[in-house]
Motif scaffolding. Structure first.
Motif, PDB file in Angstrom:
ATOM      1  N   LEU A 152      -5.598  -5.873  -2.025  1.00  0.00           N
ATOM      2  CA  LEU A 152      -6.411  -6.605  -1.051  1.00  0.00           C
ATOM      3  C   LEU A 152      -6.977  -7.873  -1.677  1.00  0.00           C
ATOM      4  CD1 LEU A 152      -7.728  -6.822   1.696  1.00  0.00           C
ATOM      5  CD2 LEU A 152      -9.568  -5.331   0.877  1.00  0.00           C
ATOM      6  N   ARG A 177     -13.886  -2.624  -2.782  1.00  0.00           N
ATOM      7  CA  ARG A 177     -12.835  -2.466  -3.803  1.00  0.00           C
ATOM      8  C   ARG A 177     -13.422  -1.960  -5.105  1.00  0.00           C
ATOM      9  NH1 ARG A 177      -9.469  -7.652  -4.820  1.00  0.00           N
ATOM     10  NH2 ARG A 177      -8.412  -6.183  -6.178  1.00  0.00           N
ATOM     11  N   ASP A 208      -2.398   5.870   8.538  1.00  0.00           N
ATOM     12  CA  ASP A 208      -3.572   5.313   7.857  1.00  0.00           C
ATOM     13  C   ASP A 208      -3.266   3.941   7.268  1.00  0.00           C
ATOM     14  OD1 ASP A 208      -5.661   7.591   7.871  1.00  0.00           O
ATOM     15  OD2 ASP A 208      -3.793   8.570   7.300  1.00  0.00           O
ATOM     16  N   VAL A 209      -2.068   3.756   6.766  1.00  0.00           N
ATOM     17  CA  VAL A 209      -1.687   2.438   6.250  1.00  0.00           C
ATOM     18  C   VAL A 209      -1.743   1.412   7.378  1.00  0.00           C
ATOM     19  CG1 VAL A 209       0.144   1.095   5.154  1.00  0.00           C
ATOM     20  CG2 VAL A 209      -0.238   3.482   4.465  1.00  0.00           C
ATOM     21  N   LEU A 264     -11.240   3.621   2.238  1.00  0.00           N
ATOM     22  CA  LEU A 264      -9.860   3.435   1.801  1.00  0.00           C
ATOM     23  C   LEU A 264      -9.720   2.242   0.861  1.00  0.00           C
ATOM     24  CD1 LEU A 264      -7.538   4.260   4.836  1.00  0.00           C
ATOM     25  CD2 LEU A 264      -8.583   5.761   3.149  1.00  0.00           C
ATOM     26  N   ALA A 265     -10.495   1.185   1.108  1.00  0.00           N
ATOM     27  CA  ALA A 265     -10.439   0.019   0.228  1.00  0.00           C
ATOM     28  C   ALA A 265     -10.846   0.379  -1.195  1.00  0.00           C
ATOM     29  CB  ALA A 265     -11.336  -1.095   0.765  1.00  0.00           C
ATOM     30  N   PHE A 283      -4.944   1.247  -2.044  1.00  0.00           N
ATOM     31  CA  PHE A 283      -5.259   0.279  -0.996  1.00  0.00           C
ATOM     32  C   PHE A 283      -5.894  -0.981  -1.591  1.00  0.00           C
ATOM     33  CE2 PHE A 283      -4.873   4.259   1.211  1.00  0.00           C
ATOM     34  CZ  PHE A 283      -4.431   3.955   2.482  1.00  0.00           C
ATOM     35  N   TRP A 332      -5.435   0.801   8.550  1.00  0.00           N
ATOM     36  CA  TRP A 332      -6.235   0.075   7.557  1.00  0.00           C
ATOM     37  C   TRP A 332      -5.852  -1.403   7.517  1.00  0.00           C
ATOM     38  CZ3 TRP A 332      -5.331  -2.306   2.699  1.00  0.00           C
ATOM     39  CH2 TRP A 332      -6.494  -2.608   1.977  1.00  0.00           C
ATOM     40  N   VAL A 333      -4.567  -1.699   7.489  1.00  0.00           N
ATOM     41  CA  VAL A 333      -4.132  -3.103   7.486  1.00  0.00           C
ATOM     42  C   VAL A 333      -4.610  -3.804   8.750  1.00  0.00           C
ATOM     43  CG1 VAL A 333      -2.108  -4.620   7.569  1.00  0.00           C
ATOM     44  CG2 VAL A 333      -2.159  -2.692   5.974  1.00  0.00           C
ATOM     45  N   VAL A 393       0.835  -1.199   0.000  1.00  0.00           N
ATOM     46  CA  VAL A 393       0.000   0.000   0.000  1.00  0.00           C
ATOM     47  C   VAL A 393       0.874   1.255   0.000  1.00  0.00           C
ATOM     48  CG1 VAL A 393      -1.665   1.340   1.338  1.00  0.00           C
ATOM     49  CG2 VAL A 393      -1.988  -1.124   1.052  1.00  0.00           C
ATOM     50  N   THR A 394       1.920   1.261   0.819  1.00  0.00           N
ATOM     51  CA  THR A 394       2.834   2.401   0.862  1.00  0.00           C
ATOM     52  C   THR A 394       3.479   2.630  -0.493  1.00  0.00           C
ATOM     53  OG1 THR A 394       3.276   2.028   3.209  1.00  0.00           O
ATOM     54  CG2 THR A 394       4.910   3.291   1.973  1.00  0.00           C
ATOM     55  N   LEU A 439       0.807   4.212  -2.730  1.00  0.00           N
ATOM     56  CA  LEU A 439       0.507   5.591  -2.345  1.00  0.00           C
ATOM     57  C   LEU A 439       1.591   6.550  -2.824  1.00  0.00           C
ATOM     58  CD1 LEU A 439      -0.849   5.260   1.307  1.00  0.00           C
ATOM     59  CD2 LEU A 439      -2.077   6.250  -0.641  1.00  0.00           C
TER      60      LEU A 439
END
Length: 281
Positions: A248, A280, A199-200, A238-239, A244, A203-204, A47-48, A51
């Motif tokens: 997933l 998603r 936030d990462v 976020l999904a 993000f 969320w995870v 995700v990072t 982003l």
């Protein structure tokens, strides 16, 4: 509740420096990430990476949810491990940040990889580790690790029908979710109007709570976990963002968990708070 999956000990702790004097320094196309996003640490790195918009700068190799060697590693990573440590005998596990110039591993340590991506490879994405907010970001990470993830594991191990002392982990878990709920009723992201590394992490953690930990919590516990509407709306929102949602894979997460879990299933397994596939989009 569960057996921790085989992972590489963080024996590779190289860092990306600021300039050529550091040895490993940020150069486009020099490095590669090898990630299995079914693992929560790898999911956060993926995700990072997205982003920050690093697809063209730092290529990403996505590995299957389940390792393909008996020791819990990946055959494709074995040459990197053997080139990086003489007679390496452990599992060739993800994540791996490798150096294409040397053919060796820079790091297998998730916190270091996350920090170096955010500070050394920042592309056109947001500032994920603003200097003024780093203490807050660490505090949120600590909350997620100890008061949500560890507390959920402990609550699942103990069950909720024993003594008051055995209910303490659930109390810790719900209190931590409540603190995040209060933040997210006032702002779109954990620390304000823009996403950060916090936030990462959050969320995870929420993905894990709703896809993995729920299998070991009973229905009453999951009702209390679900009773945070702003928090779970945030998780679904976020999904829906490509950075993000593209990484997933709920089926992969469950397969990864079930390959190692020896815990009992509880009534909460029937309750999923977020429809992740629909989120998603």
């Amino acid at each position: 509740m569960s057996v921790v999956p085989a992972v590489a000990a963080p024996v590779f702790r190289g860092r990306i420096g600021c300039d050529v004097r550091s040895g490993h320094y940020a150069v486009p196309h020099r490095y590669r990430l090898h990630l299995a996003p079914a693992d929560p640490g790898c999911l956060g790195v993926a995700v990072t990476h997205s982003l920050l918009g690093l697809d063209a700068t730092l290529p990403l190799t996505v590995l299957p949810a389940l390792p393909d060697t008996p020791d819990g590693g990946y055959a494709v990573l074995r040459p990197l491990y053997e080139a990086s440590a003489h007679l390496y005998a452990g599992p060739a596990a993800a994540p791996v940040l490798s150096d294409g110039w040397t053919g060796r591993i820079v790091s297998t340590h998730v916190p270091d990889i996350l920090r170096d991506l955010a500070l050394r490879f920042r592309g056109d994405g947001p500032e994920l580790l603003p200097v003024a907010r780093q203490d807050e970001i660490r505090a949120v990470a600590d909350l997620c690790t100890h008061s949500i993830h560890a507390a959920a594991q402990r609550a699942g191990e103990l069950g909720l029908d024993a003594t008051a002392a055995h209910r303490d982990p659930l109390t810790v878990l719900v209190s931590a979710l409540g603190s995040l709920e209060r933040r997210l009723t006032r702002r779109p992201y954990v620390l304000g109007d823009a996403p950060t590394a916090a936030d990462v992490t959050v969320w995870v953690t929420l993905v894990q709570l709703d896809t993995v930990h729920r299998w070991h919590l009973d229905a009453a516990a999951m009702e209390r976990v679900a009773d945070h509407p702003a928090l779970w709306a945030y998780a679904g929102r976020l999904a829906a963002l490509p950075a993000f949602g593209r990484h997933l894979d709920v089926d992969g997460l469950l397969a990864h968990h079930r390959a190692h879990c020896r815990g009992r299933e509880a009534a909460g397994a029937a309750m999923r708070i977020v429809d992740w596939a629909a989120a998603r989009g």
